[in-house]
Scaffold this active site. Structure first.
Site, PDB file in Angstrom:
ATOM      1  N   HIS A  25      39.107  83.582  48.931  1.00 26.97           N
ATOM      2  CA  HIS A  25      39.016  82.648  48.755  1.00 26.97           C
ATOM      3  C   HIS A  25      38.325  82.223  50.859  1.00 26.97           C
ATOM      4  O   HIS A  25      37.615  80.842  50.641  1.00 26.97           O
ATOM      5  CB  HIS A  25      40.686  81.701  48.737  1.00 26.97           C
ATOM      6  CG  HIS A  25      40.657  80.100  49.601  1.00 26.97           C
ATOM      7  ND1 HIS A  25      41.842  79.359  49.753  1.00 26.97           N
ATOM      8  CD2 HIS A  25      39.393  79.101  48.985  1.00 26.97           C
ATOM      9  CE1 HIS A  25      41.494  78.429  50.063  1.00 26.97           C
ATOM     10  NE2 HIS A  25      40.193  77.732  49.306  1.00 26.97           N
ATOM     11  N   ARG A  44      33.863  74.981  41.830  1.00 31.27           N
ATOM     12  CA  ARG A  44      34.912  75.488  41.744  1.00 31.27           C
ATOM     13  C   ARG A  44      36.086  74.902  41.924  1.00 31.27           C
ATOM     14  O   ARG A  44      37.213  74.430  42.343  1.00 31.27           O
ATOM     15  CB  ARG A  44      35.271  77.240  42.865  1.00 31.27           C
ATOM     16  CG  ARG A  44      33.992  77.567  42.931  1.00 31.27           C
ATOM     17  CD  ARG A  44      34.104  78.416  44.060  1.00 31.27           C
ATOM     18  NE  ARG A  44      33.188  79.736  44.200  1.00 31.27           N
ATOM     19  CZ  ARG A  44      32.430  79.094  45.185  1.00 31.27           C
ATOM     20  NH1 ARG A  44      32.006  78.370  45.422  1.00 31.27           N
ATOM     21  NH2 ARG A  44      31.196  79.343  45.339  1.00 31.27           N
ATOM     22  N   ARG A  89      33.632  74.162  36.791  1.00 31.53           N
ATOM     23  CA  ARG A  89      34.134  75.256  36.273  1.00 31.53           C
ATOM     24  C   ARG A  89      35.240  74.939  35.444  1.00 31.53           C
ATOM     25  O   ARG A  89      36.048  74.584  36.557  1.00 31.53           O
ATOM     26  CB  ARG A  89      33.726  76.484  36.981  1.00 31.53           C
ATOM     27  CG  ARG A  89      34.183  77.498  35.870  1.00 31.53           C
ATOM     28  CD  ARG A  89      33.795  78.461  36.458  1.00 31.53           C
ATOM     29  NE  ARG A  89      34.386  79.209  37.767  1.00 31.53           N
ATOM     30  CZ  ARG A  89      34.052  79.986  38.799  1.00 31.53           C
ATOM     31  NH1 ARG A  89      32.935  80.910  38.600  1.00 31.53           N
ATOM     32  NH2 ARG A  89      34.667  80.323  40.354  1.00 31.53           N
ATOM     33  N   GLU A 100      28.747  86.004  32.128  1.00 27.05           N
ATOM     34  CA  GLU A 100      29.280  87.079  32.876  1.00 27.05           C
ATOM     35  C   GLU A 100      29.439  87.810  32.906  1.00 27.05           C
ATOM     36  O   GLU A 100      30.101  89.032  33.408  1.00 27.05           O
ATOM     37  CB  GLU A 100      30.884  86.615  33.831  1.00 27.05           C
ATOM     38  CG  GLU A 100      30.732  85.175  34.370  1.00 27.05           C
ATOM     39  CD  GLU A 100      31.806  84.517  35.095  1.00 27.05           C
ATOM     40  OE1 GLU A 100      32.282  84.211  35.622  1.00 27.05           O
ATOM     41  OE2 GLU A 100      32.249  83.699  33.618  1.00 27.05           O
ATOM     42  N   ASN A 103      27.434  87.452  40.016  1.00 26.45           N
ATOM     43  CA  ASN A 103      28.712  88.382  40.703  1.00 26.45           C
ATOM     44  C   ASN A 103      28.742  88.981  39.790  1.00 26.45           C
ATOM     45  O   ASN A 103      29.179  90.485  39.862  1.00 26.45           O
ATOM     46  CB  ASN A 103      29.104  87.569  41.438  1.00 26.45           C
ATOM     47  CG  ASN A 103      28.520  86.443  42.941  1.00 26.45           C
ATOM     48  OD1 ASN A 103      27.183  86.819  42.858  1.00 26.45           O
ATOM     49  ND2 ASN A 103      28.984  86.016  43.126  1.00 26.45           N
ATOM     50  N   ASP A 104      29.923  88.527  38.766  1.00 26.31           N
ATOM     51  CA  ASP A 104      30.685  89.139  37.583  1.00 26.31           C
ATOM     52  C   ASP A 104      29.438  89.902  36.929  1.00 26.31           C
ATOM     53  O   ASP A 104      30.175  91.010  36.339  1.00 26.31           O
ATOM     54  CB  ASP A 104      31.685  88.729  37.049  1.00 26.31           C
ATOM     55  CG  ASP A 104      32.620  87.940  37.967  1.00 26.31           C
ATOM     56  OD1 ASP A 104      33.428  89.294  38.838  1.00 26.31           O
ATOM     57  OD2 ASP A 104      33.462  87.511  37.316  1.00 26.31           O
ATOM     58  N   ARG A 140      32.557  95.575  43.404  1.00 23.76           N
ATOM     59  CA  ARG A 140      32.097  95.638  44.684  1.00 23.76           C
ATOM     60  C   ARG A 140      32.953  95.251  46.339  1.00 23.76           C
ATOM     61  O   ARG A 140      32.856  95.627  46.909  1.00 23.76           O
ATOM     62  CB  ARG A 140      30.846  94.604  44.554  1.00 23.76           C
ATOM     63  CG  ARG A 140      31.497  93.280  44.633  1.00 23.76           C
ATOM     64  CD  ARG A 140      30.290  92.179  45.146  1.00 23.76           C
ATOM     65  NE  ARG A 140      30.758  90.704  44.623  1.00 23.76           N
ATOM     66  CZ  ARG A 140      30.453  89.540  45.555  1.00 23.76           C
ATOM     67  NH1 ARG A 140      28.573  90.139  46.174  1.00 23.76           N
ATOM     68  NH2 ARG A 140      30.518  88.479  45.272  1.00 23.76           N
ATOM     69  N   CYS A 192      23.631  80.318  39.044  1.00 19.99           N
ATOM     70  CA  CYS A 192      24.633  80.362  40.048  1.00 19.99           C
ATOM     71  C   CYS A 192      25.716  81.628  41.246  1.00 19.99           C
ATOM     72  O   CYS A 192      26.209  81.331  41.514  1.00 19.99           O
ATOM     73  CB  CYS A 192      25.831  79.150  39.738  1.00 19.99           C
ATOM     74  SG  CYS A 192      26.735  79.713  38.369  1.00 19.99           S
TER      75      CYS A 192
END
Length: 756
Positions: free
Chosen positions: A363, A470, A506, A604, A627-628, A638, A675
């Protein structure tokens, strides 16, 4: 064997520095293996020589003085081969070499194993014996296991110990500590250490001028803890045996001026602040108890720690009553930074963040990127408690903290800071211009958001919509699930702020590394576990409340889009869609007639790549979460420092998957966007344009750079570069080709190479 290993590793972990750790190793291993000698040689990073660093059995006066060149002697052979060497008679080996002054002459039997950490040979662990002894397989296995167990501990102790010694000596030797890139940018500033609530091991070292005030605060805290213990003692008087109850008297005695309390007071009088003096004394006593052989006495370490923690908590409460001082260029450092700690610093003074724990997806990292504050996460080797008031350089591009950089290196970092400031100012002029190539191909740029604070910055930078809102952020900021009405108000604010621009919300994405404090998910492998849509489908009451709140918030605006995370098969999408349609029917019955908004899928996981066409037939849009997707394709977490360097966003497999998703959507006529962090990389944006992505969504701070890069090329050039890189087999080659393109277009400022 396991018990011996466990005890040795535990002792080494508790060591204050590398020298103490090595001393424990040689003493304990020699006894465990029944040998006459145990020694450790450590490789010097500058010269490469193997330095005699610790011994139990040879000449201790040679520690730090004797050394071997790379490949020299049997020790050098072990390091060179990176595997064990065992000999019944060492003298008979052609590589045998006596080091003068060590006193090795009587010892014939030899067993050496390399100490290897992440492919790097740190040193060699050796045992020797006078009599001819061919060490058996069990001996070798034990020493190899010991070396493997201790390698990470030694690596950590070497880094933190070296930095700590430099800091204590006031020396200026440049030191780099690596972490994980949390938010891009360079920051130069002074450290303010944030201590977590009552953690004895996280108290920064600090000297004070008002010693009397510190002494008063400490004695007040002691008095408060004595009162607490006495109250507990009185409450339990009839519940415990006299013997057990006597422990409370022992606890009270520990705090007396004649015991630990007196030691702390002495350090305060010497100039240490109360929290630091308490921390140092208590940790020394805790380690003393932890090393005791008797299990009963060893367990008393827990009691001592509890007492220290209680006193520290009162001292921290006292500190909160006075305003903390934040210098003009503050770099906030802590074991695990929180959003609330971030919020306490005046924004105009905050230039950088370093968190010892945490990931690039945590976060605080998300907040830092939204705020444009350079951040390094997961800097586990940083001795942060000793950095208070020191000047540091934070390299948020590469996840590196620089302590005592050379003057010329610091000057270069200052140039980068100034350069970034100029670039940002120059790029602001692009905010009102469309994102299009030199030959007119449009590519809308949207933003990723999670807080209302993101809105103004996003609109100022020329964002054309929100590609990822988010929704878990408001959930993370509370101590309970927000009600449907609370959610409606939050979502309405976002939708109104961007209206009429589209806002993609999302649905709740928790699990993995995002656990709600009031809804913990404990799993051995959380990234392959109960997360994203899997949680909300299992809890339709949570999902329906959120969906209804979104649909109600959209009334009269019509700019909502709903996106479903972690979809791995068509059935999950069908089930989620049925729930959304049910929620829509329910709000229609309440009199809200806004039509159902577009429903999309977040791609993802690799399964979604292979089912992209089937999903594209059902969904209104697809959006890749790079990312995922990269993490799952490469089987690399990562946020794990051991394998983070294997996380390559430009890996040929990742690019192949991105092309496959774009082609599937094109075949079905379904809009496709991306995204993840890749979307905000100017180098990657060129490839994504050529692949056919219709929207790139990123952090607001990345918008101007991506726009500048795309406005500097033609779509034909982008297609030519994509065709070239798709033939390459190494991510490094792909990155070099893209860097060359940026250089050719005069955009060298978008290429950030690490400084040493």
């Amino acid at each position: 064997m396991l018990e011996t290993l466990r005890n040795i590793v535990q002792e080494v972990n508790a060591a204050e520095d590398l020298n103490e750790a090595l001393d424990i190793i040689v003493k304990r291993v020699r006894v465990a293996m029944g040998t006459e000698v145990c020694s450790v040689y450590m490789r010097d990073e500058t010269s490469g020589r193997l330095v005699f660093c610790a011994t139990d059995g040879l000449n201790p006066l040679q520690i730090g003085a004797a050394s071997l060149a790379p490949g020299e002697g049997l020790v050098g052979l072990v390091a060179e081969r990176e595997e064990p060497v065992k000999l019944e008679n060492a003298e008979s080996h052609p590589r045998f070499q006596l080091v003068e002054g060590l006193g090795e002459e009587p010892f014939r039997a030899f067993l050496g194993v390399p100490i290897v950490h992440q492919r790097d040979v740190l040193g060699v662990l050796v045992v020797q014996q006078a009599s001819r002894r061919l060490f058996g397989e069990s001996d070798e296995a034990f020493l190899v296991t010991m070396s493997a167990q201790l390698a990470a501990v030694i690596a950590h102790a070497r880094v933190t110990g070296a930095v700590r010694e430099e800091l204590l000596a006031g020396a200026g030797t440049p030191t780099r500590v690596s972490g994980i890139a949390g938010a891009p940018g360079i920051a130069i500033g002074r450290v303010v250490v944030i201590s977590p609530v009552a953690d004895l091991y996280a108290v920064p070292r600090k000297t004070v001028s008002n010693r009397r005030a510190e002494l008063r605060a400490f004695r007040a805290a002691l008095s408060a803890v004595r009162g607490d213990i006495q109250a507990v003692s009185d409450n339990l008087r009839g519940e415990m045996s006299a013997e057990d109850h006597a422990l409370f008297d022992v606890y009270l005695g520990i705090l007396d001026d004649s015991a630990i309390g007196g030691e702390v007071a002495t350090r305060i009088k010497a100039g240490q602040w109360a929290q630091g003096a308490l921390s140092q004394v208590m940790i020394e006593h805790i380690r003393h108890f932890e090393r005791m052989e008797h299990s009963y006495l060893r367990e008393r370490a827990v009691d001592v720690k509890d007492l220290g923690t209680r006193v520290l908590a009162y001292l921290q409460d006292e500190e909160k009553k006075t305003d903390r001082n934040y210098p003009e260029h503050t770099i906030l450092v802590g074991e695990e930074l929180t959003a609330s700690a971030l919020g306490e610093v005046p924004r105009e003074r905050l230039v950088g963040l370093i968190s010892v724990r945490g990931s690039g997806n945590s976060h605080v990292a998300i907040l830092a990127r939204a705020m444009g504050v350079p951040t390094v996460m997961g800097a586990v080797d940083l001795p942060y408690t000793r950095l208070q008031d020191r000047e540091l350089v934070v390299d948020g591009y590469h996840g590196i903290v620089h302590i005592n950089p050379l003057p010329e290196v610091r000057a270069r970092f200052q140039e980068l800071v100034d350069q970034d400031r100029v670039i940002t100012r120059d790029l602001e002029s692009l905010s009102h211009l469309p994102c299009e190539t030199l030959d007119g191909q449009r590519l809308p740029l949207w933003v990723n958001t999670g807080l209302m604070a993101d809105v103004t910055r996003s609109l100022e930078q020329g964002a054309e919509g929100v590609g990822l809102y988010r929704t878990e952020v408001p959930f993370l900021l509370r101590d309970r699930f927000p009600s449907e009405e609370e959610q409606r108000q939050i979502y309405r604010e976002q939708l109104e702020a961007f209206a009429p621009l589209p806002v993609t919300m999302r649905t709740l994405d928790i699990g993995g590394d995002k656990a709600l404090p009031y809804f913990p998910i404990e799993e051995e492998n959380p990234f392959l576990g109960w997360r994203g849509i899997r949680v909300t489908l299992d809890h339709p009451e949570i999902f329906l409340a959120q969906v209804r709140a979104m649909l109600k918030a959209n009334a009269g605006l019509g700019n909502l889009r709903i996106m479903l995370p972690m979809i791995s098969n068509v059935a999950e999408f069908d089930d989620a869609l049925a729930l959304i349609q049910r929620g829509h029917r329910e709000i229609v019955q309440e009199g809200i007639t806004e039509p159902l908004p577009p429903i999309g899928v977040m791609v993802e996981v690799p399964a979604a790549v292979y089912q992209a066409r089937a999903l594209a037939r059902r969904a209104d849009f697809l959006s890749v979460g790079s990312n995922d997707l990269t993490q799952y394709l490469l089987a690399v977490d990562r946020n794990n420092s051991r394998v983070a360097e294997l996380y390559h966003a430009f890996h040929p497999a990742v690019l192949g998957a991105l092309v496959a998703v774009a082609e599937a959507c094109r075949a079905e006529g379904t809009p496709v966007s991306i995204c993840g962090e890749l979307a905000g990389d100017p180098l990657a944006a060129v490839l994504l344009l050529a692949m056919g992505y219709e929207v790139l969504s990123m952090n607001a701070t990345a918008l101007p750079k991506v726009k500048k890069a795309l406005r500097s090329i033609t779509s034909n050039e982008a297609h030519e570069v994509l065709a070239e890189v798709m033939l390459l087999e190494h991510s490094s080659e792909i990155l070099k080709r893209l860097q060359r393109l940026m250089t050719e277009r005069g955009l060298q400022q978008f290429i950030h190479l690490p400084l040493h």
